[in-house]
Design a protein around this motif. Structure first.
Motif, PDB file in Angstrom:
ATOM      1  N   TYR A  57     -18.885  10.355  42.521  1.00 54.30           N
ATOM      2  CA  TYR A  57     -17.713   9.950  41.728  1.00 54.30           C
ATOM      3  C   TYR A  57     -18.144   9.477  40.337  1.00 54.30           C
ATOM      4  N   GLY A  60     -19.173  12.311  38.126  1.00 55.34           N
ATOM      5  CA  GLY A  60     -18.018  12.974  37.545  1.00 55.34           C
ATOM      6  C   GLY A  60     -17.504  12.254  36.316  1.00 55.34           C
ATOM      7  N   GLY A  64     -17.417  13.856  32.656  1.00 56.89           N
ATOM      8  CA  GLY A  64     -16.074  14.085  32.145  1.00 56.89           C
ATOM      9  C   GLY A  64     -15.713  13.282  30.923  1.00 56.89           C
ATOM     10  N   GLY A  87      -5.293  16.991  37.952  1.00 56.81           N
ATOM     11  CA  GLY A  87      -6.574  17.180  38.625  1.00 56.81           C
ATOM     12  C   GLY A  87      -6.873  16.078  39.620  1.00 56.81           C
ATOM     13  N   TYR A  88      -6.500  14.843  39.281  1.00 55.32           N
ATOM     14  CA  TYR A  88      -6.695  13.711  40.189  1.00 55.32           C
ATOM     15  C   TYR A  88      -5.955  13.943  41.501  1.00 55.32           C
ATOM     16  N   SER A  91      -7.423  16.918  43.541  1.00 58.50           N
ATOM     17  CA  SER A  91      -8.736  16.653  44.136  1.00 58.50           C
ATOM     18  C   SER A  91      -8.645  15.732  45.347  1.00 58.50           C
ATOM     19  N   ALA A 108     -18.044  17.607  46.431  1.00 61.62           N
ATOM     20  CA  ALA A 108     -17.454  18.265  45.264  1.00 61.62           C
ATOM     21  C   ALA A 108     -16.122  17.641  44.893  1.00 61.62           C
ATOM     22  N   LEU A 109     -15.315  17.272  45.891  1.00 61.97           N
ATOM     23  CA  LEU A 109     -14.009  16.681  45.619  1.00 61.97           C
ATOM     24  C   LEU A 109     -14.139  15.293  45.009  1.00 61.97           C
ATOM     25  N   ALA A 112     -15.121  15.766  41.498  1.00 57.81           N
ATOM     26  CA  ALA A 112     -13.973  16.252  40.738  1.00 57.81           C
ATOM     27  C   ALA A 112     -12.991  15.128  40.452  1.00 57.81           C
ATOM     28  N   THR A 113     -12.792  14.233  41.420  1.00 60.33           N
ATOM     29  CA  THR A 113     -11.893  13.091  41.193  1.00 60.33           C
ATOM     30  C   THR A 113     -12.411  12.230  40.044  1.00 60.33           C
ATOM     31  N   PHE A 115     -14.325  13.194  37.647  1.00 59.55           N
ATOM     32  CA  PHE A 115     -14.223  13.995  36.426  1.00 59.55           C
ATOM     33  C   PHE A 115     -12.821  13.909  35.827  1.00 59.55           C
ATOM     34  N   PHE A 116     -11.784  14.007  36.656  1.00 60.24           N
ATOM     35  CA  PHE A 116     -10.413  13.977  36.148  1.00 60.24           C
ATOM     36  C   PHE A 116      -9.949  12.549  35.842  1.00 60.24           C
TER      37      PHE A 116
END
Length: 426
Positions: A57, A60, A64, A87-88, A91, A108-109, A112-113, A115-116
């Motif tokens: 996390y 990301g 990001g 995106g939040y 994800s 990955a999720l 991604a969380t 990142f967004f």
């Protein structure tokens, strides 16, 4: 172009609250996602993956924050903020099926969380800085900080809400729903509501206005931004180490129960909230020189860490926690306020750099403190004070790198006339 109204500001602050609450709510349910994917009773393996997922996390966020900041300077803040919230939400939803996503998918999720979320936590302050009259900017930044802290405090409570909702649905004959799934759904629902609220409230013409730089102005702006990034990273390094140190005190002091450690964390959050409230109601950042406020905060934090390094009773430890929380709670909003004075050409990149530096400092601080406590135990708090001492010395010796914008505030976008007296509007 007008300044942000109360409804718009409320939606922006709510977005910060929601992503902060989502992080606090989802961390406790990570083991429940992992258990079906792990060998039976392999608690050590689950614990290791929980720590690594937290790092995913943070990674990301690190990637990001600068990226979204630079893009928002070019395409506009509103679009990036909405992309971040979409995106939040997207994800989070696949976590309802951990067996389908698999362990790699969960990593990955979570990345991604982060990142967004980075798009939200940097665009919101950038918008507030860009579309707020100077006489209200400090109060609004203090309010954003308070909403972020409230979100972290509210997050674990979302698990209690999900448990009650699960029981209520079962009793009503609506079916059986796992509390962990309901936590995910509630977090995603709150994110979706914020997305709709911001889409409806923020006008589509919220796009960056490029200012004309004076000779040498852009270079000075970059230097000040880098200085603030370093300061933010150092403070977050210390704050992460300080928080981990509280947890590890249970190993150093057998009389310190898990309940007392939890109370210290609550004390830390409440003290920071009080400091943010003080900044909001007094307008201290607007009245006092930034150099003095930062120096006072660093002195308080150093004193608190010194007390934690030397304490021999739990009572003195509570005092040390309060001083450290008050110091860092004073410094962090001040850094954000000073960063808001960056030119609008670089405002997104500046805020992105702050978020990235915070994530980097947090990651390194946690790792370094774990190693230090294994080597020198309680004395680690004194070692954590050294970066703050060095920063304080640099702050006093080279103030021009940090505070050139104090003498020449950034021009405002607002067309609204400034009020003749102080206002309590956020």
């Amino acid at each position: 172009m007008v300044s942000l109204g109360r409804w718009q500001l409320g939606c922006l602050a709510a977005a910060v609250f929601v992503v902060s609450a989502g992080y606090g709510a989802l961390m406790p349910v990570l083991p429940a996602w992992l258990l079906p994917l792990m060998p039976a009773d392999d608690k050590a393996e689950v614990a290791r993956h929980v720590g690594l997922l937290s790092g995913a996390y943070t990674a990301g966020l690190l990637v990001g924050a600068p990226l979204w900041g630079m893009i928002s300077d070019r395409v506009g803040r509103r679009r990036i903020l909405l992309i971040g919230l979409v995106g939040y939400v997207l994800s989070l939803l696949p976590l309802l099926w951990p067996e389908w996503t698999g362990l790699a998918g969960i990593y990955a999720l979570r990345a991604a969380t982060g990142f967004f979320v980075a798009a939200v936590v940097l665009v919101v302050p950038a918008l507030v800085a860009e579309y707020t009259p100077e006489d209200r900017r400090a109060r609004r930044f203090a309010w954003l900080g308070a909403m972020s802290l409230l979100g972290f405090l509210f997050g674990p409570g979302l698990n209690a809400v999900a448990s009650r909702l699960s029981s209520a649905l079962t009793d009503a004959g609506a079916g059986s729903y796992a509390a962990t799934d309901l936590v995910i759904l509630l977090a995603a629902l709150l994110g979706g509501l914020m997305m709709l609220g911001l889409a409806a409230s923020l006008p589509s013409d919220l796009a960056p206005t490029l200012d004309v730089e004076q000779a040498g102005g852009e270079t000075d702006d970059k230097r000040r931004a880098i200085a603030l990034w370093v300061l933010n990273g150092v403070v977050m390094f210390v704050l992460a180490g300080f928080e981990l140190g509280i947890v590890l005190q249970g190993q150093q002091h057998p009389t310190l129960s898990s309940r007392e450690i939890s109370l210290m964390f609550a004390e830390c959050s409440l003290v920071m909230l009080v400091i943010n409230a003080m900044l909001f109601f007094t307008g201290l950042l607007e009245r006092a020189a930034g150099r003095g406020v930062l120096a006072a905060g660093l002195v308080l934090a150093i004193a608190g860490l010194a007390m934690l390094a030397l304490h021999r009773s739990d009572a003195w430890m509570y005092v040390g926690v309060s001083l450290t929380a008050a110091g860092t709670g004073l410094v962090l909003p001040t850094i954000s306020f000073l960063a808001a004075g960056a030119s609008r050409r670089r405002l997104g990149a500046t805020m992105g750099g702050l978020a990235s530096a915070a994530g980097f400092g947090q990651t390194i601080g946690s790792a370094a403190t774990g190693w230090m406590f294994g080597a020198v135990a309680q004395t680690s708090f004194a070692w954590l004070a050294l970066p703050l001492l060095a920063t304080l010395a640099l702050l006093l010796v080279r103030p021009a790198r940090w505070f050139a914008q104090d003498a020449a505030p950034a021009p405002q976008l607002s067309l609204r006339s400034r009020p003749s007296g102080p206002s309590q509007e956020p």
